[in-house]
Design a protein around this motif. Structure first.
Motif, PDB file in Angstrom:
ATOM      1  N   GLN A 334       0.855  -1.283   0.075  1.00 54.85           N
ATOM      2  CA  GLN A 334      -0.131  -0.096   0.015  1.00 54.85           C
ATOM      3  C   GLN A 334       0.756   1.446   0.037  1.00 54.85           C
ATOM      4  O   GLN A 334       1.772   1.392   0.538  1.00 54.85           O
ATOM      5  N   THR A 335       0.490   2.433  -0.647  1.00 54.05           N
ATOM      6  CA  THR A 335       1.084   3.488  -0.843  1.00 54.05           C
ATOM      7  C   THR A 335       0.129   4.655  -0.364  1.00 54.05           C
ATOM      8  O   THR A 335      -0.922   4.799  -0.883  1.00 54.05           O
ATOM      9  N   ALA A 336       0.728   5.766   0.500  1.00 61.08           N
ATOM     10  CA  ALA A 336       0.152   7.099   0.735  1.00 61.08           C
ATOM     11  C   ALA A 336       0.729   8.071  -0.217  1.00 61.08           C
ATOM     12  O   ALA A 336       1.884   8.091  -0.119  1.00 61.08           O
ATOM     13  N   ASN A 337      -0.097   8.528  -1.103  1.00 58.12           N
ATOM     14  CA  ASN A 337       0.548   9.707  -1.988  1.00 58.12           C
ATOM     15  C   ASN A 337      -0.144  10.897  -1.260  1.00 58.12           C
ATOM     16  O   ASN A 337      -1.143  11.385  -1.149  1.00 58.12           O
ATOM     17  N   LEU A 338       0.960  11.856  -0.842  1.00 60.22           N
ATOM     18  CA  LEU A 338       0.667  13.049  -0.181  1.00 60.22           C
ATOM     19  C   LEU A 338       1.321  14.285  -1.175  1.00 60.22           C
ATOM     20  O   LEU A 338       2.293  14.222  -1.834  1.00 60.22           O
ATOM     21  N   SER A 339       0.473  15.502  -1.307  1.00 61.23           N
ATOM     22  CA  SER A 339       0.907  16.553  -2.089  1.00 61.23           C
ATOM     23  C   SER A 339       1.132  17.831  -1.136  1.00 61.23           C
ATOM     24  O   SER A 339       0.030  18.170  -0.465  1.00 61.23           O
ATOM     25  N   PHE A 340       2.156  18.506  -1.130  1.00 64.24           N
ATOM     26  CA  PHE A 340       2.542  19.347  -0.547  1.00 64.24           C
ATOM     27  C   PHE A 340       3.228  20.628  -1.500  1.00 64.24           C
ATOM     28  O   PHE A 340       4.461  20.724  -1.452  1.00 64.24           O
ATOM     29  N   PRO A 341       2.296  21.150  -2.274  1.00 63.58           N
ATOM     30  CA  PRO A 341       2.781  22.276  -3.027  1.00 63.58           C
ATOM     31  C   PRO A 341       3.516  23.437  -2.193  1.00 63.58           C
ATOM     32  O   PRO A 341       2.930  23.827  -1.195  1.00 63.58           O
ATOM     33  N   TYR A 342       4.512  23.724  -2.653  1.00 60.37           N
ATOM     34  CA  TYR A 342       5.584  24.594  -1.743  1.00 60.37           C
ATOM     35  C   TYR A 342       5.742  25.959  -2.530  1.00 60.37           C
ATOM     36  O   TYR A 342       6.415  25.855  -3.578  1.00 60.37           O
ATOM     37  N   PHE A 343       5.619  27.079  -1.759  1.00 57.52           N
ATOM     38  CA  PHE A 343       5.735  28.308  -2.209  1.00 57.52           C
ATOM     39  C   PHE A 343       7.043  29.149  -1.329  1.00 57.52           C
ATOM     40  O   PHE A 343       7.214  28.974  -0.041  1.00 57.52           O
ATOM     41  N   VAL A 344       8.212  29.430  -2.188  1.00 54.10           N
ATOM     42  CA  VAL A 344       9.006  30.239  -1.388  1.00 54.10           C
ATOM     43  C   VAL A 344       9.249  31.398  -2.255  1.00 54.10           C
ATOM     44  O   VAL A 344       9.879  31.427  -3.265  1.00 54.10           O
TER      45      VAL A 344
END
Length: 629
Positions: A334-344
């Motif tokens: 099983q895989t957990a797909n996480l999305s964290f768009p990041y602005f700097v």
């Protein structure tokens, strides 16, 4: 308009402005929290289950293996930012903001997270007790691939690491297109984490992900913008570094002891959209997209010691924020797909408003200040910044383009208020002609205020005088001024931009050759624009008729005109430039009105004191009045 009421009104305005600046410099508000969390509540975080402690890095084994291996740094660049990705936890060691110089003298790029030992987007174990700072999971990552997409518009770096039966992939995708229709903003990193259970019993994988840290800025002397913040779709809330310092408050009110940490939980109905750290001009924002929001359970804020080189204004701590990610138990495969768009990058309103589809509510990190600490003028700030950016967009690029944009915007504002200011000055001139009858009414009914008011209104009505005409320009100018004050304090577009002798529109101006000269006793540097602003205000006051004001009242007005520039002395030069030019345009308008009046008076050969013809009186009783003999 009764001058007594005018004096009271102007006095209240000056007091309000003074309170606004006093509040920004001296108040130390506590951070707000969600409705379910009390202010500065230090929560006892429950320790993870035994399986998590063994699998997710609470032990020292993964950390030691990562630290034992030599660190490798992978660079990912698009000419606007350069990401330096560490093989330790696959996090951002530093980020170079290539288009933003450190200072006027140091043209090297601003380095985000430079000098701090905790990388941005680092993975950490959840603290098992109050006051304990997070420790890195210590997972060693290797580069799996770094490829460009077929169109050459983006580049993707993939890192892979393994720890206790989990395989973790960290994927960074960076736009290579600086400008272009439909292109991703070059300051936005498409960042994903894929966690796969490859061996062992089913186990969860809870961890923290960091925002990194920012230093204070020279212009933020009141320490307003250096904070951690978050947004849950309804409320944008902040935690300042003051929470981590002892404070006696103001006259004992609002005092508190230093907190070891700060946390706020997510709610089922309002999951977090992002967590961020900001200073006056820049922000680091970790977004939560789609289903990732459902596993973000808490925001933590910890104090981060500033490197000695970054300590200014006696600020020695800066906030560092984490989001707690509770990945549920995963079975093998099983895989957990996480999305964290990041602005700097810079806190530019136009840029951030275009990114709201990627990170909901991200434009809140600009943090337009509130008047008196609670009154929001965000909508005025946004309109002014959008107009200024639109004007700047059509001006040929040069070193003074932002200054010209401010001047053109001043002309636009003056054009809008021109008819009202003209009506104000003509009304004042007209009232000056009737000061004799007005004085007679005051003397006659000095013991009958209500009757005096009635007679005054009658005189205004019969001679078509509008006593409120002088209020309308002020009512328009005050919110515009407050909007510019709130916007220009954190307007990254103006940082290090020059105009005429001004070297930085986001800071008070300095006179060339006198940059290091200070005023005796107070130690402040010499700023020319506030002096010009005060002088033009006094000159405008001298040209504006005040038919009802006594000598003492006029002196009070002049005193206010001296106090106002003192209050505004440390403002960004962009604001004092706007107000000074507004005063100069008003002087020109006063000259036009004065000249036209002098011509009219000379042509008509009018007497100095006009004759007031009272209205005809009706005859008592019925029938028509008899004609005069």
């Amino acid at each position: 308009m009764d001058k007594k009421n005018t004096i009271i009104g102007v006095t209240l305005i000056v007091i309000a402005i003074a309170l606004m600046f006093w509040n920004s410099k001296n108040s130390r508000p506590q951070p707000t929290t969600s409705p379910t969390q009390s202010v500065v509540e230090n929560v006892q975080v429950p320790p993870p289950p035994p399986a998590v402690a063994a699998e997710a890095g609470s032990t020292n084994a993964p950390e030691q293996s990562a630290l034992a291996a030599p660190e490798e740094v992978f660079a990912l660049t698009n000419d606007v930012i350069t990401l330096h990705v560490s093989s330790r936890d696959g996090a951002l060691k530093t980020v170079d903001l290539e288009e933003h110089a450190k200072s006027l003298l140091d043209k090297s790029p601003v380095v985000f997270n430079g000098g701090f030992d905790v990388p941005a987007l680092s993975l950490a174990a959840i603290p098992q007790a109050r006051g304990l700072a997070p420790t890195a999971l210590g997972i060693a990552f290797e580069k799996e691939s770094c490829v460009d997409d077929p169109r050459g518009e983006s580049r993707t770096l993939t890192l892979v690491g393994r720890a206790n039966g989990f395989e973790i992939r960290r994927i960074y995708k960076l736009s290579l297109v600086k400008n272009g229709t439909g292109a991703q903003d070059p300051h936005l990193v498409d960042h994903k984490i894929k966690i796969t259970r490859v061996a062992g019993e089913p186990a969860a994988f809870p961890f923290l992900i960091s925002t990194g840290a920012l230093p204070p800025t020279e212009g933020d002397r009141a320490n307003i913008f250096l904070n951690a913040s978050w947004y849950d779709g309804d409320d944008y809330e902040k935690c300042k570094s003051d929470v981590f310092k002892d404070s006696s408050g103001v006259f004992g009110i609002g005092g508190h002891s230093a907190a070891a940490d700060f946390s706020v939980p997510a709610t089922m109905n309002s999951p977090f959209r992002f967590v961020a750290v900001t200073n006056q001009f820049f922000a680091s924002v970790v977004g939560f997209s789609g289903e990732t929001r459902s596993v973000v359970s808490r925001i933590f804020v910890f104090p981060q010691a500033l490197p000695l080189a970054e300590q200014i204004h006696d600020v020695k701590l800066t906030p560092r924020a984490y989001a707690q990610i509770d990945v549920p138990a995963l079975s093998v495969g099983q895989t957990a797909n996480l999305s964290f768009p990041y602005f700097v990058g810079p806190k530019e309103y136009t840029r951030l408003s275009d990114l709201r589809d990627s990170i909901e509510g991200i434009d809140n990190v600009i943090q337009f200040t509130h008047l008196f600490g609670f009154l929001s003028v965000d909508w005025i700030c946004k309109i002014l910044v959008v107009v200024m950016n639109a004007i700047h967009g059509v001006i040929p690029a040069n070193g003074w383009s932002w200054g010209w944009a401010i001047l053109i915007m001043t002309l636009i504002v003056k054009g809008i208020t021109w008819p009202l200011t003209m009506a104000q000055q003509r009304s004042a001139k007209k009232m000056q002609k009737f000061q004799g009858p007005m004085k007679e009414i005051r003397e006659k009914y000095k013991d009958e205020p209500q009757k005096m008011q009635q007679e005054m209104m009658k005189l205004y009505r019969e001679n078509k005088i509008n006593p409120l005409a002088g209020c309308f320009p002020v009512l328009i100018q005050i919110p515009i001024f407050f909007g510019m004050y709130c916007a220009f304090q954190t307007c990254a577009e103006l940082r290090l931009e020059g105009f005429l002798w001004i070297t930085d529109l986001s800071m008070p101006d300095l006179i060339p050759g006198l940059e290091n000269v200070t005023i005796p006793l107070i130690g402040a540097k010499i700023h020319a624009l506030p002096i010009v602003m005060g002088g033009t205000m006094i000159l405008n006051m001298s040209l504006t008729p005040m038919p009802n004001a006594q000598p003492g009242q006029k002196n009070m007005f002049y005193l206010m005109m001296v106090i106002f520039p003192i209050i505004c002395y440390a403002m960004p030069s962009a604001l004092t430039l706007y107000w000074s030019m507004q005063n100069i345009f008003t002087l020109f308008q006063s000259w036009i009105v004065r000249r036209s009046r002098d011509k009219d008076d000379a042509g008509k050969n009018q007497p100095t004191q006009p004759e007031i013809i009272p209205p005809k009186k009706k005859k008592k009783g019925r029938g028509k009045s008899l004609p005069a003999a």
